[in-house]
Write a protein that holds these residues in place. Structure first.
Motif: not given
Length: 152
Positions: A1-15, A141-152
């Motif tokens: 299960m992931l606890n941390f996720f990081k990504e670069e966003l080049l512009n507002a459209e990617q955000t 911070n929670t199992e729900v959060g981990q599930q969300v990060l895993n889906k990203l």
């Protein structure tokens, strides 16, 4: 299960697009704290999140109203901006606990201003500028959060 996720966003459209991906990964109620300087893109990301769940129309910052509600087909989304909050006790007067339900997603800008009153987040999301692009970092911070990060 992931606890941390990081990504670069080049512009507002990617955000905005990242916000849509994030909402698609939220299959159960989630509380997300949004961190970042003024202008870092917190409301832009929230717009993508809300539109990703089917909202058509304007998504505005609730800087003066403290909360903007969005009633969607399957979810209620509450976008909080606590930047102008004078005292965390004000959240008690507005019935803050009533917003965090089994059918709601809550995104909270400037959560430190509601410390001691707000529920703990499933995800801490930080947006920051690096040169002309943004970096988005998510901490589960929670199992729900981990599930969300895993889906990203």
């Amino acid at each position: 299960m992931l606890n941390f996720f990081k990504e670069e966003l080049l512009n507002a459209e990617q955000t905005v697009a990242f916000g849509g991906r994030l909402s698609a990964a939220c299959k159960q109620p989630v509380c997300i704290y949004l961190h970042g300087d003024l202008g870092a893109g917190k409301t832009t990301l929230t717009r993508g999140f809300i539109q990703g769940l089917g909202h058509i129309g304007h998504v505005k910052s609730p800087t003066y109203t403290l909360v903007e509600p969005y009633e969607l087909a399957d979810w209620q989304v509450y976008h909080f901006d606590l930047y102008r909050l004078g005292d965390p006790e004000e959240l008690e007067f507005m019935g803050i606990r009533d917003y965090f339900t089994a059918t709601s997603h809550c995104l909270v800008e400037w959560p430190e201003r509601g410390e001691g009153i707000l529920p703990s987040p499933d995800i801490d999301l930080t947006l920051r500028y690096v040169d002309q692009q943004r970096i988005v970092e998510l901490q589960a911070n929670t199992e729900v959060g981990q599930q969300v990060l895993n889906k990203l």
